[in-house]
Enzyme design. Structure first.
Site, short mmCIF file in Angstrom:
data_model
loop_
_atom_site.label_atom_id
_atom_site.label_comp_id
_atom_site.label_asym_id
_atom_site.label_seq_id
_atom_site.Cartn_x
_atom_site.Cartn_y
_atom_site.Cartn_z
N PRO A 289 2.37 0.69 4.86
CA PRO A 289 1.95 0.70 6.24
C PRO A 289 1.00 -0.57 6.58
O PRO A 289 0.39 -1.13 5.89
CB PRO A 289 1.24 2.03 6.66
CG PRO A 289 0.85 2.20 4.96
CD PRO A 289 1.81 1.59 4.15
N GLU A 290 1.58 -1.26 7.68
CA GLU A 290 0.88 -2.18 8.12
C GLU A 290 -0.07 -2.21 9.31
O GLU A 290 0.05 -0.89 9.78
CB GLU A 290 1.76 -3.33 8.49
CG GLU A 290 2.79 -3.84 7.25
CD GLU A 290 3.59 -5.08 7.64
OE1 GLU A 290 3.30 -5.91 8.42
OE2 GLU A 290 4.98 -5.04 6.68
N LYS B 100 -5.49 -3.05 7.44
CA LYS B 100 -4.71 -2.08 7.11
C LYS B 100 -5.66 -0.87 6.12
O LYS B 100 -5.22 -0.05 5.66
CB LYS B 100 -3.78 -2.22 5.95
CG LYS B 100 -2.75 -3.44 6.36
CD LYS B 100 -2.04 -4.04 5.04
CE LYS B 100 -1.07 -5.13 5.40
NZ LYS B 100 -0.40 -5.75 4.14
N ARG C 202 8.53 -12.24 -1.82
CA ARG C 202 8.77 -11.08 -0.75
C ARG C 202 10.05 -11.87 -0.03
O ARG C 202 10.24 -12.87 0.15
CB ARG C 202 7.75 -11.22 0.17
CG ARG C 202 6.34 -10.94 -0.50
CD ARG C 202 6.21 -9.30 -1.21
NE ARG C 202 6.57 -8.39 -0.48
CZ ARG C 202 5.91 -7.48 0.32
NH1 ARG C 202 4.35 -8.08 0.42
NH2 ARG C 202 6.01 -6.61 1.04
#
Ligand SMILES: [Zn+2]
Length: 284
Positions: free
Chosen positions: A2-3, A59, A273
């Site tokens: 989750p961001e 976050k 990433r």
């Protein structure tokens, strides 16, 4: 993971459900989720406190707690890690699998479940204090973005994902805002000119705000085991995951045409990433 938008949606849902409630009991099922302090110490500190509200920065979420004899609230920090989920269910209901902690608030309980156990509960505030500006909580100006990114030689995407530089962006939204601003993820941060900072600032603020609004429009279910995902990953149910993906401009869309110029969206590794971008729209 989750961001910022997912955590903010979660905060907005939880705040009215837990505010004003007394924390009668905290049970920790997986002790490694509480660190660096011992779970015994943390449990003793928070027991009997009243929840004043749910706050967020980047976050990180925290419950603002107050002991009746002390007036100053203190934060109980919760980081969801990769797979952490928070929801409220009746205290009498059966506990879900992978439950790591249960905050009993009278007839209802706040459940923290985490399959991969990267989540964390702590009274330590260091991790929050070290965060960079939060683009939707703080007054966040172009000059703030400019001084945060600085004159670094790092690629701009790597810099954007550093939580000490800017709080809240992860891989998904870093890809998204750079496409919106027409900036290559590989561009050296120090090569960004003022005009591009303005576009990037606008892209960050508008992308996050729209995604929070979208998350708030979803029909979320706090309780069901099968629907737990929907809470902040924006939709495992009723085609919401698909709807959510359709909102992305580049993230997860390698091989598909860019919505702006129809060039094929590429994927490359950057800082380990997966990085999605349009070669034509995002020039260095
Ligand atoms: Zn394009």
């Amino acid at each position: 993971m989750p961001e910022l938008p997912e955590v903010e949606v979660l905060r907005r849902y939880l705040d009215p459900l837990v505010s004003g409630k007394r924390l009668c009991e905290l049970r920790v099922f997986k002790s490694r989720v509480v660190r660096p302090e011992s779970s015994g110490k943390l449990i003793a500190t928070v027991k009997g406190c009243r929840v004043k509200g749910v706050e967020r920065r980047g976050k990180f979420l925290w419950l603002n707690l107050v002991k009746s004899r002390l007036r100053t609230p203190f934060p109980l920090v919760i980081h969801l890690g990769m797979t952490g989920r928070l929801f409220v269910q009746p205290s009498a209901a059966e506990l879900p699998r992978h439950v790591t902690a249960v905050f009993r608030l009278g007839r209802e309980s706040l459940i923290f479940k985490d399959t991969r156990l990267f989540g964390r509960i702590t009274l330590e505030t260091d991790s929050i204090e070290q965060l960079g500006p939060d683009p939707i909580t703080d007054e966040f100006l172009v000059s703030d973005l400019q001084s945060a990114i600085g004159k670094s030689a790092q690629p701009v995407k790597v810099r954007l994902m550093n939580q000490r530089v800017l709080a809240g962006l992860g891989n998904i939204y870093a890809c998204e805002v750079l496409h919106r601003a027409g900036i290559s993820p590989f561009m050296k941060s120090s090569d960004l000119r003022l005009a591009k900072f303005k576009e990037l600032h606008e892209a960050i603020v508008s992308t996050l705000a729209r995604q929070v609004e979208f998350g708030m429009s979803l029909d979320l279910d706090f309780i069901g085991e099968t629907t737990g995902d929907g809470l902040f990953y924006f939709g495992s149910r009723h085609g919401q995951a698909r709807k959510s993906k359709e909102r992305f401009r580049v993230y997860g869309r390698a091989g598909e045409p860019c919505g702006i110029c129809s060039s094929i969206i590429k994927r490359a590794e950057l800082g380990k990433r997966g990085t999605f971008f349009c070669v034509k729209c995002q020039k260095e």
